[in-house]
Design an enzyme around this catalytic site. Structure first.
Site, PDB file in Angstrom:
ATOM      1  N   LYS A  11       0.841  -1.202   0.000  1.00 38.19           N
ATOM      2  CA  LYS A  11       0.000   0.000   0.000  1.00 38.19           C
ATOM      3  C   LYS A  11       0.879   1.256   0.000  1.00 38.19           C
ATOM      4  O   LYS A  11       2.097   1.176   0.199  1.00 38.19           O
ATOM      5  CB  LYS A  11      -0.907  -0.041   1.231  1.00 38.19           C
ATOM      6  CG  LYS A  11      -1.873  -1.233   1.237  1.00 38.19           C
ATOM      7  CD  LYS A  11      -2.746  -1.172   2.477  1.00 38.19           C
ATOM      8  CE  LYS A  11      -3.732  -2.317   2.520  1.00 38.19           C
ATOM      9  NZ  LYS A  11      -4.610  -2.235   3.700  1.00 38.19           N
ATOM     10  N   ARG A 120      -1.078 -14.798   4.562  1.00 38.67           N
ATOM     11  CA  ARG A 120      -1.748 -14.176   5.715  1.00 38.67           C
ATOM     12  C   ARG A 120      -0.882 -14.296   6.958  1.00 38.67           C
ATOM     13  O   ARG A 120      -0.778 -13.381   7.759  1.00 38.67           O
ATOM     14  CB  ARG A 120      -3.128 -14.791   5.936  1.00 38.67           C
ATOM     15  CG  ARG A 120      -4.051 -14.549   4.762  1.00 38.67           C
ATOM     16  CD  ARG A 120      -5.495 -14.466   5.131  1.00 38.67           C
ATOM     17  NE  ARG A 120      -5.836 -13.345   5.983  1.00 38.67           N
ATOM     18  CZ  ARG A 120      -5.960 -12.087   5.556  1.00 38.67           C
ATOM     19  NH1 ARG A 120      -5.764 -11.766   4.295  1.00 38.67           N
ATOM     20  NH2 ARG A 120      -6.289 -11.130   6.398  1.00 38.67           N
ATOM     21  N   THR A 126      -4.355  -7.750  10.791  1.00 40.92           N
ATOM     22  CA  THR A 126      -4.736  -6.514  10.081  1.00 40.92           C
ATOM     23  C   THR A 126      -4.462  -5.269  10.925  1.00 40.92           C
ATOM     24  O   THR A 126      -4.147  -4.209  10.400  1.00 40.92           O
ATOM     25  CB  THR A 126      -6.258  -6.543   9.790  1.00 40.92           C
ATOM     26  OG1 THR A 126      -6.547  -7.736   9.099  1.00 40.92           O
ATOM     27  CG2 THR A 126      -6.704  -5.364   8.970  1.00 40.92           C
ATOM     28  N   ARG A 137       3.437  -6.707   9.079  1.00 41.73           N
ATOM     29  CA  ARG A 137       2.781  -5.594   9.795  1.00 41.73           C
ATOM     30  C   ARG A 137       3.380  -5.397  11.184  1.00 41.73           C
ATOM     31  O   ARG A 137       3.514  -4.266  11.659  1.00 41.73           O
ATOM     32  CB  ARG A 137       1.276  -5.840   9.873  1.00 41.73           C
ATOM     33  CG  ARG A 137       0.604  -5.712   8.499  1.00 41.73           C
ATOM     34  CD  ARG A 137      -0.801  -6.231   8.533  1.00 41.73           C
ATOM     35  NE  ARG A 137      -1.507  -6.078   7.277  1.00 41.73           N
ATOM     36  CZ  ARG A 137      -2.465  -6.896   6.865  1.00 41.73           C
ATOM     37  NH1 ARG A 137      -2.807  -7.941   7.605  1.00 41.73           N
ATOM     38  NH2 ARG A 137      -3.067  -6.677   5.726  1.00 41.73           N
ATOM     39  N   ASN A 157      -1.593  -0.200   7.225  1.00 42.39           N
ATOM     40  CA  ASN A 157      -1.049  -1.512   7.613  1.00 42.39           C
ATOM     41  C   ASN A 157      -0.189  -2.138   6.510  1.00 42.39           C
ATOM     42  O   ASN A 157      -0.128  -3.352   6.374  1.00 42.39           O
ATOM     43  CB  ASN A 157      -2.174  -2.445   8.075  1.00 42.39           C
ATOM     44  CG  ASN A 157      -3.223  -2.681   7.009  1.00 42.39           C
ATOM     45  OD1 ASN A 157      -3.105  -2.145   5.904  1.00 42.39           O
ATOM     46  ND2 ASN A 157      -4.219  -3.481   7.311  1.00 42.39           N
ATOM     47  N   HIS A 160      -1.788  -5.451   1.683  1.00 40.33           N
ATOM     48  CA  HIS A 160      -3.038  -6.203   1.582  1.00 40.33           C
ATOM     49  C   HIS A 160      -2.681  -7.595   1.077  1.00 40.33           C
ATOM     50  O   HIS A 160      -1.863  -7.735   0.164  1.00 40.33           O
ATOM     51  CB  HIS A 160      -3.999  -5.538   0.580  1.00 40.33           C
ATOM     52  CG  HIS A 160      -5.127  -6.445   0.201  1.00 40.33           C
ATOM     53  ND1 HIS A 160      -6.270  -6.573   0.963  1.00 40.33           N
ATOM     54  CD2 HIS A 160      -5.261  -7.312  -0.834  1.00 40.33           C
ATOM     55  CE1 HIS A 160      -7.052  -7.483   0.399  1.00 40.33           C
ATOM     56  NE2 HIS A 160      -6.469  -7.947  -0.696  1.00 40.33           N
TER      57      HIS A 160
END
Ligand code: CMP
Length: 196
Positions: A11, A120, A126, A137, A157, A160
């Protein structure tokens, strides 16, 4: 067993903080195969299409927000003027549309067995403040929902990562054309999966 595909988006905060190389290397080092990579300055329509326009998705994001506020003894209604999960999810999505256009984003498609679960795991929770050290993260961000919402913005964060196998397929098709994806063998596959 079938391989899965996951879409990763670094991001604007990840791109602007110069973290692209470090992040991509984490997926390479576990042995996932990168089959597509590109930079894109996404438009509003693309981002609206990326985040589901369904009540189920709005409710999931809204619920997460309400649970977090309740845990901290804070009142979500003060920030959102509503305590309805779907309405909160819609507000968060409108913030995401602005945030994701702040800078080009970096996109990668990774392929491998259980790729969705692996991306993940490597990405972490998240909510950055809850993400474990060692995750992307957890290592590169520390934002919280209440700070983000106080400033009327989404959680920053860094990354994605597709949530489910179905989302992975849908997101890869949204961001990449077929001729931008590469079908090839990595030398390491022979040793990772003991192929003849
Ligand atoms: P992502 O994995 O891209 O999926 C949905 C995004 O919404 C999430 O990362 C965060 O950036 C953002 N988000 C989810 N819940 C909240 C929230 N309560 N407040 C702000 N941003 C949120």
């Amino acid at each position: 067993m079938k391989k899965q595909r996951a879409l990763l988006i670094i991001k604007p905060d990840g791109v602007q903080r110069g973290l692209i190389g470090k992040i991509v290397s984490r997926f390479e080092q576990v042995g996932l195969k990168i089959i597509g990579l590109k930079f894109e300055w996404a438009n509003k329509e693309k981002i609206i299409a990326h985040y589901p326009e369904t009540d189920a998705w709005f409710a999931k994001v809204g619920q997460r927000t309400l649970t977090n506020y309740a845990k901290k003894g804070l009142d979500a209604k003060k920030v959102f003027n509503t305590d309805k999960d779907v309405e909160i999810g819609k507000i968060v999505k409108s913030w995401l549309v602005d945030y994701m256009q702040e800078s080009p984003v970096f996109l990668a498609v990774v392929e491998g067995y259980d790729a969705i679960e692996i991306v993940r795991k490597l990405s972490g929770n998240t909510i950055p403040v809850l993400a474990n050290p060692g995750t992307i993260r957890g290592d590169f961000s520390h934002d919280t929902i209440d700070l983000a919402n106080e400033q009327n913005r989404p959680l920053r964060n860094i990354i994605h990562a597709s949530d489910t196998v179905e989302d992975g397929e849908k997101e890869v098709n949204l961001w990449f054309k077929e001729d931008e994806l590469f079908d090839y063998k990595l030398a390491g596959e022979k040793f990772m999966y003991s192929l003849k």
